[in-house]
Structure formats: C-alpha cells, structure tokens
Write a protein that holds these residues in place. Structure first.
Motif, short mmCIF file in Angstrom:
data_model
loop_
_atom_site.label_atom_id
_atom_site.label_comp_id
_atom_site.label_asym_id
_atom_site.label_seq_id
_atom_site.Cartn_x
_atom_site.Cartn_y
_atom_site.Cartn_z
N THR A 193 4.78 -7.07 -3.55
CA THR A 193 3.80 -8.38 -4.10
C THR A 193 2.83 -7.67 -5.21
N GLY A 194 2.45 -6.37 -5.07
CA GLY A 194 1.38 -5.91 -5.89
C GLY A 194 0.15 -5.94 -4.96
N ALA A 195 0.15 -6.32 -3.96
CA ALA A 195 -1.20 -6.53 -3.12
C ALA A 195 -1.56 -4.98 -2.98
N GLN A 196 -3.09 -4.97 -2.87
CA GLN A 196 -3.39 -3.48 -2.71
C GLN A 196 -3.81 -3.40 -1.20
N GLY A 197 -3.59 -4.37 -0.19
CA GLY A 197 -3.72 -4.28 1.25
C GLY A 197 -3.80 -5.71 1.69
N ARG A 198 -4.56 -5.46 2.94
CA ARG A 198 -4.52 -7.00 3.71
C ARG A 198 -5.96 -6.80 4.43
N ILE A 199 -6.71 -8.06 4.58
CA ILE A 199 -7.62 -8.21 5.19
C ILE A 199 -7.98 -9.58 5.95
N ALA A 200 -8.32 -9.58 6.90
CA ALA A 200 -8.38 -11.01 7.76
C ALA A 200 -7.23 -12.04 7.51
N GLY A 201 -6.03 -11.41 7.33
CA GLY A 201 -4.84 -12.14 6.99
C GLY A 201 -4.58 -12.68 5.77
N PHE A 202 -5.22 -11.98 4.74
CA PHE A 202 -5.05 -12.22 3.39
C PHE A 202 -4.53 -10.98 2.73
N ASN A 203 -3.45 -11.06 1.89
CA ASN A 203 -3.20 -10.03 0.87
C ASN A 203 -4.22 -10.21 -0.23
N VAL A 204 -4.43 -8.80 -0.46
CA VAL A 204 -5.67 -8.76 -1.44
C VAL A 204 -5.30 -8.18 -2.80
N PHE A 205 -5.70 -8.85 -3.74
CA PHE A 205 -5.26 -8.40 -5.11
C PHE A 205 -6.63 -8.06 -6.03
N GLU A 206 -6.80 -6.95 -6.56
CA GLU A 206 -8.04 -6.86 -7.55
C GLU A 206 -7.56 -7.50 -8.93
N ASP A 207 -8.42 -8.58 -9.24
CA ASP A 207 -8.12 -9.09 -10.53
C ASP A 207 -9.34 -9.22 -11.53
#
Length: 283
Positions: A193-207
């Motif tokens: 997906t391009g996500a950098q990782g996950r926190i609190a159930g969210f996939n994290v994306f730097e934008d």
C-alpha cells in the motif's frame, strides 16, 4: 497503430502514477462512481445505512427492509494537460528511450498535481479533531487513539484499511512512539500500500503535500472517492504542420479527475493552528 500507442503510453503513465502517489486508489480513495467522467459529472454512491438483518419465519418469510443509498452528483472539475516539446525529432523518429523518459516524467508531474489537489479536497472536507496545540512525542499516540475512537463512533469499520496521513513533522513524532510498528514487520499486504507502518489500527503514510497547519488526517477509503480518466490519451504529436515548430514533436495528453468526501464525519483532521482564511481574489 496511433490508437494502440495512445493506450500503451497512457497505461505507462498510469503505472507511474500508481507508483508515485501517496494517496493511492484503493488505499486512500475508492473509485466507485457511475457515469462517464468525460460528460462532466458522475454519480457517487453514499452508503448511509447497512442492509438490515432480521428473523426468518417459515410461515411468513422475512420482513423486507429498505436500503438508504443516495447518490451525489460530482463535477469532474480538474482538467490537466501535459504538452512537452521534443525538439529535433518528428513523431516518427523519436528514440524509444527518450519517449520512455518523457513518459516517466509526465507520470511523476501528473502524480504530484493529483496529490496536491487531493490534499486540498481532504483538508477542506475533514472534521476537526482534538485541540490546535501542536503534537509532541508524548502526546502523538493519545491524539491518534482519540481519532480512532471518534471514527469507531462514526461507524467506520476497523478492517485494517483505516489510514493516517501525517506531515513530515508528525511522522517524526510517530517514529519515536513505542506503539509504532514499521511496515517491514507487518507483511507484504501493508508494504504494497506504500504505508510506512501502523499505529493504533491506522496504516501510516507520510504526506509532504499536507498544508503547514495540518498534522494528520485520519479516515477510510470507503468515504473518499476519486474519479480519474484520460480525456485525451498520451501520445506523440508531430508538430510539422504547426507553422511554428520545425523537426519537432510533443508528448501530449489530458487527464480529468475529481475528489469527493461523501461523509465528512468519517474523515478527521488534526491541526496545529487555525487554517488561514483564503485570500480575497478581488484585492
């Protein structure tokens, strides 16, 4: 042959778009709509309630329920073009490697424009969450958890597709949080997906396209829609008959698209200050 090249070139640019975009189709945006974008508007479904489930009687069957899916008419308001001159080559003699380079560049430039326009839409539609106090290392996890809770109350499914778009500054804080799990530890499905990782159930994306006042945007792709189509596919246009260019051609194409958030309560924005008022175009 010209049509085949147009389809092939457009597909190559689209592939670059998919690779470059942070806010990807199927990850941040869904592509569910009805109609032809070339007509100027499309219909986007808004699922307000789920299908009801009731008891079944062998004698009387099951009671009928009525779904509540409405449709929004969304104007396709973005019409962007690439028109780059290739001097010294007519359309028939442009080297393949030069065409590939220009198509790659066109895909990157188009992706950046779509990314910025998507950010404008998300920031304008999102519901504010939390205070405007800037995030800190100790407060970032709590802020994200509060957003998670708010989305759950709004009926947003926790199906591993919730996303968190973060500014570079907020991402630095997330990286320092012990609750952050890097993508490499989560399997290929998350990495793709391009996500950098996950926190609190969210996939994290730097934008990097988020505005200066935005720290993060939390949401789910079911209520963020992108309409995306080629008005005119990418092609090599010979300029011999232009009356201006001699021995030249151009890579040309027109992309039309739009973004729409169908339920603002399912998209949350954490700001570090009040957004600036738009400038008065009359001044």
């Amino acid at each position: 042959m010209a049509h085949e090249s147009q389809v092939r070139y457009s597909s190559l640019v689209d592939a670059k778009l998919r690779a470059t975009l942070v806010k990807k189709d199927g990850v941040i945006f869904n592509t569910r709509y009805e109609g032809n974008p070339k007509a100027g508007t499309v219909k986007v479904p808004v699922r307000d309630t789920e299908v009801g489930v009731g008891d079944y009687s062998k004698a009387d069957g099951a009671g009928a329920t009525h779904g509540d899916t409405s449709y929004l008419t969304v104007p396709v308001d973005k019409d962007k073009a690439v028109n780059e001159i290739i001097d010294g080559f007519d359309a028939a003699s442009v080297p393949d490697n030069l065409v590939a380079d220009r198509l790659d560049s066109a895909g990157y430039s188009m992706a950046l424009q779509i990314e910025k326009d998507a950010t404008v839409c998300l920031e304008a539609a999102a519901t504010a969450t939390g205070s405007t106090t800037p995030l800190t290392k100790s407060a970032v996890y709590e802020a994200v958890v509060d957003a998670r809770t708010a989305l759950s109350k709004a009926g947003v499914p926790n199906d591993n597709r919730r996303f968190l778009l973060v500014s570079p500054e907020a991402y630095a804080l997330v990286l320092k949080s012990p609750e952050f799990v890097r993508a490499t530890s989560l399997g290929d499905a998350v990495v793709q997906t391009g996500a950098q990782g996950r926190i609190a159930g969210f996939n994290v994306f730097e934008d990097v396209t988020l505005s200066a006042t935005t720290e993060f945007i939390a949401g789910h792709p079911d209520w963020c829609t992108r309409v995306n189509e080629w008005q005119v596919g990418v092609h090599l246009q010979d300029l011999a008959g232009s009356g201006k260019y001699i021995g030249a051609s151009a890579v040309q194409g027109r992309k039309i698209y739009a973004h729409k958030v169908t339920k603002p309560q399912t998209l949350l924005i954490k700001r570090n200050a009040a957004p600036s008022a738009p400038e008065n175009p009359g001044t």
